[in-house]
Design an enzyme around this catalytic site. Structure first.
Site, PDB file in Angstrom:
ATOM      1  N   ASP A  16       0.874  -1.154   0.000  1.00 51.08           N
ATOM      2  CA  ASP A  16       0.000   0.000   0.000  1.00 51.08           C
ATOM      3  C   ASP A  16       0.930   1.228   0.000  1.00 51.08           C
ATOM      4  O   ASP A  16       2.087   1.119   0.404  1.00 51.08           O
ATOM      5  CB  ASP A  16      -0.857  -0.047   1.274  1.00 51.08           C
ATOM      6  CG  ASP A  16      -1.621   1.228   1.502  1.00 51.08           C
ATOM      7  OD1 ASP A  16      -2.331   1.658   0.584  1.00 51.08           O
ATOM      8  OD2 ASP A  16      -1.506   1.799   2.610  1.00 51.08           O
ATOM      9  N   LEU A  17       0.451   2.376  -0.430  1.00 54.11           N
ATOM     10  CA  LEU A  17       1.305   3.575  -0.432  1.00 54.11           C
ATOM     11  C   LEU A  17       1.015   4.484   0.767  1.00 54.11           C
ATOM     12  O   LEU A  17       1.814   4.584   1.694  1.00 54.11           O
ATOM     13  CB  LEU A  17       1.120   4.364  -1.738  1.00 54.11           C
ATOM     14  CG  LEU A  17       1.645   3.719  -3.027  1.00 54.11           C
ATOM     15  CD1 LEU A  17       1.237   4.549  -4.247  1.00 54.11           C
ATOM     16  CD2 LEU A  17       3.164   3.588  -2.986  1.00 54.11           C
ATOM     17  N   ASP A  18      -0.165   5.134   0.750  1.00 52.00           N
ATOM     18  CA  ASP A  18      -0.491   6.136   1.771  1.00 52.00           C
ATOM     19  C   ASP A  18      -0.490   5.567   3.183  1.00 52.00           C
ATOM     20  O   ASP A  18      -1.168   4.569   3.465  1.00 52.00           O
ATOM     21  CB  ASP A  18      -1.883   6.734   1.496  1.00 52.00           C
ATOM     22  CG  ASP A  18      -1.944   7.499   0.182  1.00 52.00           C
ATOM     23  OD1 ASP A  18      -0.886   7.868  -0.356  1.00 52.00           O
ATOM     24  OD2 ASP A  18      -3.073   7.728  -0.292  1.00 52.00           O
ATOM     25  N   ASP A 188      -1.365  -0.551   5.961  1.00 52.15           N
ATOM     26  CA  ASP A 188      -1.746  -0.042   7.287  1.00 52.15           C
ATOM     27  C   ASP A 188      -3.221  -0.217   7.597  1.00 52.15           C
ATOM     28  O   ASP A 188      -3.637  -0.034   8.735  1.00 52.15           O
ATOM     29  CB  ASP A 188      -1.419   1.454   7.385  1.00 52.15           C
ATOM     30  CG  ASP A 188      -2.331   2.290   6.495  1.00 52.15           C
ATOM     31  OD1 ASP A 188      -2.287   2.105   5.260  1.00 52.15           O
ATOM     32  OD2 ASP A 188      -3.103   3.107   7.034  1.00 52.15           O
TER      33      ASP A 188
HETATM   34 MG    MG Z   1      -2.873   3.196   3.526  1.00 54.83          MG
END
Ligand code: MG
Length: 238
Positions: A16-18, A188
């Protein structure tokens, strides 16, 4: 580091990035504010536009087109276009205005501060495994120096429905010529990243950066295979 399920063979890592590879909160807060100001200043008849009114335009669009949320960029562009039309701009003006607003949005959106730990960790991991980014958001890794570690980036909208749907998890496996079970996805979010990966047959690593208790988290549905509290812990898998 905690293990909740036995890890199987790992042939690739997806990320995942963010809020997994960097803190997304400061940049998105600033970007939303700047993007809204841009729209307001675009034309005199938009000067009085309120945040709440713009939010209602977004929700009305989603109500009319329930699938639009999968592509957050297109959803935003269409909302800006609609708000401009509602303010009395012509179709041509609104289309050009929405395009200009999105260019402006992207320039603010890319001002992400990537921690050195993220660079160091991805660099080491990339020597061992192919790495892939899977995002529901609109961040563009090539604009803040993260694309160099990834074989490819999958984005909700152009590459399928957003996580937790399986589209991008399965597409990643297909493009890598491996089975979903050979992927370890790192993210996350307990719903989109953990539950999404597990239901897609992908192994899941939850990155818990806010010291949340997995057993008490209200959005906890399915146990990940493992939990880490910082990205660098992944190097223990090498
Ligand atoms: Mg995220």
């Amino acid at each position: 580091m905690h293990f909740y399920r036995p890890l199987g063979n790992i042939s690739a890592l997806t990320f995942d990035l963010d809020d997994t590879l960097y803190d997304n909160v400061p940049v998105i807060t600033r970007t939303e504010k700047e993007a809204f100001e841009f729209v307001r200043n675009f034309h005199p008849s938009l000067n009085a536009l309120e945040v709440d009114a713009f939010h209602r335009v977004r929700q009305a669009l989603r109500h009319a087109e329930p699938d639009i949320y999968h592509d957050v960029t297109e959803w935003r562009r269409r909302a800006v276009e609609r708000a401009m039309l509602d303010a009395g701009l012509s179709e041509e003006e609104a289309r050009a205005g929405a395009d200009a607003a999105m260019v402006h949005f992207a320039s603010w959106r890319s001002r992400i501060e990537v921690p050195q730990e993220t660079h160091d960790t991805l660099k080491v991991l990339a020597k061992r495994w192919p790495l892939v980014a899977i995002t529901n958001g609109n961040a563009e890794p090539h604009l803040f120096g993260l694309d160099q570690y990834f074989q490819f980036v999958l984005r909700a909208g152009p590459h399928g429905r957003s996580k937790p749907f399986s589209d991008m998890y399965h597409l990643a496996a297909k493009k890598l010529h491996i089975s979903p079970a050979e992927i370890l996805h790192v993210g996350d979010d307990l719903t989109t990243d953990v539950a999404g990966a597990i239901r897609s047959g992908v192994q899941a690593c939850w990155i818990n950066l806010r010291d949340t208790n997995l057993m008490r988290a209200t959005d906890s549905r399915l146990l990940p295979h493992m939990e880490i509290s910082r990205l660098a812990s992944l190097t223990a898998l090498l």
